[in-house]
Design an enzyme around this catalytic site. Structure first.
Site, PDB file in Angstrom:
ATOM      1  N   HIS A 154       0.897  -1.512   0.040  1.00  0.00           N
ATOM      2  CA  HIS A 154       0.380  -0.318   0.337  1.00  0.00           C
ATOM      3  C   HIS A 154       1.343   0.977   0.083  1.00  0.00           C
ATOM      4  O   HIS A 154       0.734   2.713   0.095  1.00  0.00           O
ATOM      5  CB  HIS A 154      -0.939   0.143   1.036  1.00  0.00           C
ATOM      6  CG  HIS A 154      -1.813  -1.180   1.116  1.00  0.00           C
ATOM      7  ND1 HIS A 154      -3.121  -0.613   0.569  1.00  0.00           N
ATOM      8  CD2 HIS A 154      -2.250  -1.902   1.198  1.00  0.00           C
ATOM      9  CE1 HIS A 154      -4.277  -1.456   0.871  1.00  0.00           C
ATOM     10  NE2 HIS A 154      -3.268  -2.381   0.432  1.00  0.00           N
ATOM     11  N   ASP A 360       3.333   9.796  -0.280  1.00  0.00           N
ATOM     12  CA  ASP A 360       2.456   8.760   0.072  1.00  0.00           C
ATOM     13  C   ASP A 360       2.462   8.012  -1.462  1.00  0.00           C
ATOM     14  O   ASP A 360       2.522   8.195  -2.571  1.00  0.00           O
ATOM     15  CB  ASP A 360       0.699  10.048  -0.146  1.00  0.00           C
ATOM     16  CG  ASP A 360       0.094   9.384   0.745  1.00  0.00           C
ATOM     17  OD1 ASP A 360       0.188   8.227   1.552  1.00  0.00           O
ATOM     18  OD2 ASP A 360      -0.897  10.582   1.332  1.00  0.00           O
TER      19      ASP A 360
HETATM   20  P1  ADQ Z   1      -2.731   6.411   4.994  1.00  0.00           P
HETATM   21  O1  ADQ Z   1      -1.614   6.647   4.930  1.00  0.00           O
HETATM   22  O2  ADQ Z   1      -3.637   5.927   5.875  1.00  0.00           O
HETATM   23  O3  ADQ Z   1      -3.211   4.547   4.468  1.00  0.00           O
HETATM   24  P2  ADQ Z   1      -4.847   7.463   3.780  1.00  0.00           P
HETATM   25  O4  ADQ Z   1      -5.027   7.589   1.822  1.00  0.00           O
HETATM   26  O5  ADQ Z   1      -5.524   9.106   2.694  1.00  0.00           O
HETATM   27  O6  ADQ Z   1      -3.263   7.684   3.983  1.00  0.00           O
HETATM   28  O7  ADQ Z   1      -6.901   7.058   3.921  1.00  0.00           O
HETATM   29  C1  ADQ Z   1      -6.308   7.668   5.058  1.00  0.00           C
HETATM   30  C2  ADQ Z   1      -8.084   7.314   5.907  1.00  0.00           C
HETATM   31  O8  ADQ Z   1      -7.942   7.060   7.445  1.00  0.00           O
HETATM   32  C3  ADQ Z   1      -8.726   8.328   4.815  1.00  0.00           C
HETATM   33  O9  ADQ Z   1     -10.269   7.063   4.462  1.00  0.00           O
HETATM   34  C4  ADQ Z   1      -9.449   8.851   5.316  1.00  0.00           C
HETATM   35  O10 ADQ Z   1     -10.916   9.374   5.410  1.00  0.00           O
HETATM   36  C5  ADQ Z   1      -9.142   8.398   6.714  1.00  0.00           C
HETATM   37  N1  ADQ Z   1      -9.033   9.644   7.924  1.00  0.00           N
HETATM   38  C6  ADQ Z   1      -7.974  10.828   8.154  1.00  0.00           C
HETATM   39  N2  ADQ Z   1      -8.352  11.323   8.998  1.00  0.00           N
HETATM   40  C7  ADQ Z   1      -8.904  11.219   9.827  1.00  0.00           C
HETATM   41  C8  ADQ Z   1      -9.742  11.363  11.187  1.00  0.00           C
HETATM   42  N3  ADQ Z   1      -9.091  12.522  11.896  1.00  0.00           N
HETATM   43  N4  ADQ Z   1     -10.575  11.269  11.853  1.00  0.00           N
HETATM   44  C9  ADQ Z   1     -11.280  10.116  10.560  1.00  0.00           C
HETATM   45  N5  ADQ Z   1     -10.839   9.577   9.738  1.00  0.00           N
HETATM   46  C10 ADQ Z   1      -9.890  10.110   9.111  1.00  0.00           C
HETATM   47  C11 ADQ Z   1      -1.967   3.955   3.682  1.00  0.00           C
HETATM   48  C12 ADQ Z   1      -0.903   4.866   2.789  1.00  0.00           C
HETATM   49  C13 ADQ Z   1      -1.632   5.653   1.725  1.00  0.00           C
HETATM   50  C14 ADQ Z   1      -3.118   4.643   0.762  1.00  0.00           C
HETATM   51  C15 ADQ Z   1      -3.987   3.887   1.635  1.00  0.00           C
HETATM   52  C16 ADQ Z   1      -4.310   2.984   1.067  1.00  0.00           C
HETATM   53  O11 ADQ Z   1      -0.694   5.817   3.276  1.00  0.00           O
HETATM   54  O12 ADQ Z   1      -1.106   5.977   0.533  1.00  0.00           O
HETATM   55  O13 ADQ Z   1      -3.495   5.883  -0.146  1.00  0.00           O
HETATM   56  O14 ADQ Z   1      -2.888   3.817   2.895  1.00  0.00           O
HETATM   57  O15 ADQ Z   1      -3.898   1.965   0.013  1.00  0.00           O
END
Ligand code: ADQ
Length: 449
Positions: A154, A360
């Site tokens: 991921h 990312d």
């Molecule tokens: P993450 O680094 O966690 O994931 P991201 O893909 O942006 O990053 O996902 C974050 C998730 O957490 C989103 O669905 C968002 O809605 C939720 N979130 C963020 N802040 C929040 C808050 N304050 N309250 C509630 N929910 C919140 C890792 C990798 C990414 C990749 C994903 C999926 O680092 O690059 O996109 O896995 O493969």
């Protein structure tokens, strides 16, 4: 045919009523498929009192937990996963701590996962392994069971020159090549992986790597969001009310939003500095714009994350000290987790989302914002995997403060026609990446291949 998903984390949360499915990310992507196939999810144990196997409420899925001695957990999770692989794959080389004990615990932990999966496995089952915590697992599984094995990474697979910094690089690549199909978010990561495999002497042909008599396929399978769900949230009148309340709270013509886990890869500090630069270089925005930054507490047991929190607090304080007026609050910083409904209200309130990770794997927040907002502007880092797909965002270099301030000014001034045009193109692209299709497509490719 049965399906076993193996991931470090379980897709459930513990509530007073018991375990319930978590929302967002992997849980949304994989639970529906797993339910249909009455599958098993194997994860590191969080709920010891529930025993190794637990059946969560409202779910057909069985959860199998793997428990670790505390020291091994620290070395595997806090050490090798989050202080070696995570910084390395995101190009934060000075943060990488190459300690042999970390790797030994990582090996032990991956073996422990392998043993559990082998116990759970029934003939004909497919095994789908998730992410950087479990790079050694595919090979360990192949030695134990005759299964189709898929692996999805991921986070970014770095350039082979960077990967080679790992003294255990060869063993890790050998480990993941135990899979039949390896998936990444973008063609760039696929390319980087193939070059890494070639560096370690593997024969590479097209997108396949030869391992003895087998050919392992390597493919880009971009993950998206639950567009059905976010489509509903974008129309929900209660969320509309909440969004208006947030807009009033902002007390400015325009609202800029940032949402991330509090992680040094997300570029939160640089983003705050870019906002400060905007207020310095484009003084016409003072009093007219507000910035909400939401940061979710994350990996708080790892020192680097506590240190980052301290520095973010400091910069937030400094910006407030320089710009706060009786009639205007330039910045609000929310260090907490929200429900998806609450997040959607922030998305709908914001005129601009500033999503600027320094690196990312994909970044789902960018997609969630663009899909939920009615006429907002997405400013997105060109170093996020999502930039490969979301071409109509305003792409910025997250290290370039002046460039980001300039893009912000442009986003804040963007005429309605251009905003709507870019947004409808973005929504169409996000629609095509719908999360429900992701697991289906990956598993179809794995099982047919
Ligand atoms: P993450 O680094 O966690 O994931 P991201 O893909 O942006 O990053 O996902 C974050 C998730 O957490 C989103 O669905 C968002 O809605 C939720 N979130 C963020 N802040 C929040 C808050 N304050 N309250 C509630 N929910 C919140 C890792 C990798 C990414 C990749 C994903 C999926 O680092 O690059 O996109 O896995 O493969």
């Amino acid at each position: 045919m049965g399906l076993i998903i193996v991931a470090n984390r379980a897709p459930f949360r513990l509530t007073p009523e018991g375990l319930v499915p978590a929302v967002g990310g992997l849980a949304t992507a994989l639970l529906p498929v797993l339910e249909r196939r009455h599958g098993v999810w194997v994860a590191a144990g969080e709920w010891r009192e529930k025993g190794q196997a637990a059946t969560p409420r409202e779910s057909q899925v069985r959860l199998e937990q793997v428990f670790f001695p505390e020291k091994e957990w620290q070395g595997y999770y806090g050490g090798f996963s989050n202080r070696v692989l995570w910084p390395l794959c995101h190009y934060f080389l000075e943060r990488v701590e190459l300690r042999r004990e970390f790797y030994q615990d990582y090996q032990r932990a991956n073996r422990r996962f392998a043993e559990r999966v082998a116990e759970v496995f029934r003939e004909g089952d497919t095994v789908f392994v998730q992410d950087y915590h479990l790079l050694l697992l595919p090979r360990l599984l192949r030695e134990r069971i005759a299964a189709k094995i898929g692996f999805f990474f991921h986070i970014p697979w770095p350039s082979s020159g960077v990967f080679r910094i790992l003294p255990w690089g060869r063993a890790l690549v050998e480990g993941v090549l135990g899979a039949d199909l390896i998936g990444f978010h973008t063609p760039e990561y696929v390319e980087n992986f193939l070059r890494t495999a070639a560096y370690y002497g593997y024969q590479v042909e097209g997108n396949r790597v030869r391992v003895g008599e087998r050919w392992v396929r390597v493919e880009a399978h971009p993950l998206g969001i639950d567009t059905g769900r976010f489509g509903e949230l974008s129309q929900d009148p209660h969320i509309g009310l909440h969004a208006r309340a947030l807009k009033r709270l902002a007390g400015a013509e325009r609202l800029i939003l940032g949402v991330d886990r509090l992680d040094y890869t997300k570029g939160i500090l640089e983003r705050l500095l870019a906002y400060e630069r905007l207020l310095q270089s484009y003084p016409q925005w003072r009093g007219r714009v507000a910035f909400f930054q939401i940061a979710t507490p994350s990996r708080t047991s790892v020192h680097a994350y506590r240190e980052l929190k301290r520095r973010v607090d400091e910069v937030v304080g400094r910006i407030m000290g320089s710009f706060l007026r009786e009639d205007w609050v330039p910045l609000r910083y929310f260090y907490q987790t929200y429900t998806q409904e609450e997040l959607a209200a922030f998305y709908r309130a914001a005129d601009v989302a500033l999503i600027t990770p320094l690196r990312d794997g994909m970044n789902l927040v960018a997609m969630e914002y663009a899909y939920t907002t009615e006429d907002g502007v997405l400013v997105l880092s060109n170093l996020a995997g999502a930039a490969e797909y979301l071409k109509e965002a305003l792409l910025v270099n997250p290290y370039d403060l002046d460039g980001m301030a300039q893009a912000l000014d442009r986003a804040l001034r963007m005429p309605e026609g251009e905003r709507r045009e870019r947004l409808s193109a973005l929504k169409a692209r996000i629609e095509a990446l719908n999360v429900q299709g992701w697991a289906e497509r990956f598993l179809a490719s794995l099982e047919e291949g």
